[in-house]
Scaffold this motif. Structure first.
Motif, PDB file in Angstrom:
ATOM      1  N   MET A   1       0.933  -1.281  -0.109  1.00 52.77           N
ATOM      2  CA  MET A   1      -0.033   0.254  -0.078  1.00 52.77           C
ATOM      3  C   MET A   1       0.954   1.182  -0.032  1.00 52.77           C
ATOM      4  O   MET A   1       0.414   2.329  -0.688  1.00 52.77           O
ATOM      5  N   PHE A   2       1.868   1.246   0.981  1.00 53.92           N
ATOM      6  CA  PHE A   2       2.754   2.423   0.845  1.00 53.92           C
ATOM      7  C   PHE A   2       3.635   2.553  -0.431  1.00 53.92           C
ATOM      8  O   PHE A   2       3.575   3.834  -1.107  1.00 53.92           O
ATOM      9  N   VAL A   3       3.995   1.646  -1.109  1.00 54.80           N
ATOM     10  CA  VAL A   3       4.624   1.691  -2.413  1.00 54.80           C
ATOM     11  C   VAL A   3       3.438   2.400  -3.579  1.00 54.80           C
ATOM     12  O   VAL A   3       3.731   3.221  -4.209  1.00 54.80           O
ATOM     13  N   TRP A   4       2.474   1.661  -3.587  1.00 51.68           N
ATOM     14  CA  TRP A   4       1.245   2.270  -4.415  1.00 51.68           C
ATOM     15  C   TRP A   4       1.105   3.883  -4.234  1.00 51.68           C
ATOM     16  O   TRP A   4       0.777   4.493  -5.166  1.00 51.68           O
ATOM     17  N   SER A   6       3.041   6.048  -2.902  1.00 53.30           N
ATOM     18  CA  SER A   6       4.151   6.981  -3.315  1.00 53.30           C
ATOM     19  C   SER A   6       4.187   7.127  -4.675  1.00 53.30           C
ATOM     20  O   SER A   6       4.520   8.058  -5.402  1.00 53.30           O
ATOM     21  N   ALA A   7       3.729   5.929  -5.301  1.00 51.36           N
ATOM     22  CA  ALA A   7       3.500   6.043  -7.017  1.00 51.36           C
ATOM     23  C   ALA A   7       2.586   6.906  -7.503  1.00 51.36           C
ATOM     24  O   ALA A   7       2.701   7.600  -8.363  1.00 51.36           O
ATOM     25  N   GLN A   8       1.667   6.958  -6.772  1.00 53.59           N
ATOM     26  CA  GLN A   8       0.509   8.006  -7.028  1.00 53.59           C
ATOM     27  C   GLN A   8       0.691   9.385  -6.819  1.00 53.59           C
ATOM     28  O   GLN A   8       0.517  10.308  -7.634  1.00 53.59           O
ATOM     29  N   ARG A   9       1.513   9.735  -5.747  1.00 60.31           N
ATOM     30  CA  ARG A   9       2.059  11.103  -5.624  1.00 60.31           C
ATOM     31  C   ARG A   9       3.108  11.415  -6.218  1.00 60.31           C
ATOM     32  O   ARG A   9       3.765  12.659  -6.386  1.00 60.31           O
ATOM     33  N   GLY A  10       3.626  10.465  -7.246  1.00 53.75           N
ATOM     34  CA  GLY A  10       4.852  10.922  -7.767  1.00 53.75           C
ATOM     35  C   GLY A  10       6.404  10.719  -7.479  1.00 53.75           C
ATOM     36  O   GLY A  10       7.166  11.576  -7.763  1.00 53.75           O
ATOM     37  N   THR A  11       6.549   9.957  -6.176  1.00 54.48           N
ATOM     38  CA  THR A  11       7.804   9.908  -5.451  1.00 54.48           C
ATOM     39  C   THR A  11       8.736   9.116  -6.413  1.00 54.48           C
ATOM     40  O   THR A  11       8.398   8.050  -7.005  1.00 54.48           O
ATOM     41  N   PRO A  12      10.026   9.614  -6.690  1.00 53.74           N
ATOM     42  CA  PRO A  12      10.959   8.843  -7.349  1.00 53.74           C
ATOM     43  C   PRO A  12      11.161   7.423  -7.089  1.00 53.74           C
ATOM     44  O   PRO A  12      11.358   7.254  -5.806  1.00 53.74           O
ATOM     45  N   VAL A  13      11.439   6.658  -7.942  1.00 52.45           N
ATOM     46  CA  VAL A  13      11.523   5.314  -7.692  1.00 52.45           C
ATOM     47  C   VAL A  13      12.942   5.053  -6.768  1.00 52.45           C
ATOM     48  O   VAL A  13      13.332   4.130  -5.999  1.00 52.45           O
ATOM     49  N   GLN A  14      14.055   6.028  -7.180  1.00 48.45           N
ATOM     50  CA  GLN A  14      15.322   5.983  -6.372  1.00 48.45           C
ATOM     51  C   GLN A  14      14.947   6.230  -5.053  1.00 48.45           C
ATOM     52  O   GLN A  14      15.989   5.498  -4.143  1.00 48.45           O
ATOM     53  N   ILE A  15      14.074   6.757  -4.489  1.00 51.65           N
ATOM     54  CA  ILE A  15      13.929   6.731  -2.904  1.00 51.65           C
ATOM     55  C   ILE A  15      13.888   5.559  -2.444  1.00 51.65           C
ATOM     56  O   ILE A  15      14.228   5.172  -1.217  1.00 51.65           O
ATOM     57  N   ASN A  16      12.735   4.825  -3.067  1.00 48.66           N
ATOM     58  CA  ASN A  16      12.562   3.317  -2.510  1.00 48.66           C
ATOM     59  C   ASN A  16      13.897   2.552  -2.490  1.00 48.66           C
ATOM     60  O   ASN A  16      14.008   1.817  -1.820  1.00 48.66           O
TER      61      ASN A  16
END
Length: 45
Positions: A1-4, A6-16
């Motif tokens: 759920m957190f990753v989903w 984050s993806a909706q808000r546009g958080t860069p993948v590099q942060i994950n």
């Protein structure tokens, strides 16, 4: 759920990726420390 979320808000993948890497390094350090401690205790006994 957190990753989903984050993806909706546009958080860069590099942060994950950086967060996951830091977590794995921390776990590895704890495991190495436990192994060293166990070996030292066996030598003393």
């Amino acid at each position: 759920m957190f990753v989903w979320g984050s993806a909706q808000r546009g958080t860069p993948v590099q942060i994950n990726v950086i967060g996951t890497t830091m977590f794995l390094v921390a776990v590895l350090l704890v495991l190495v420390s436990m192994a060293i401690t166990n070996r030292r205790n066996k030598v003393k006994a």
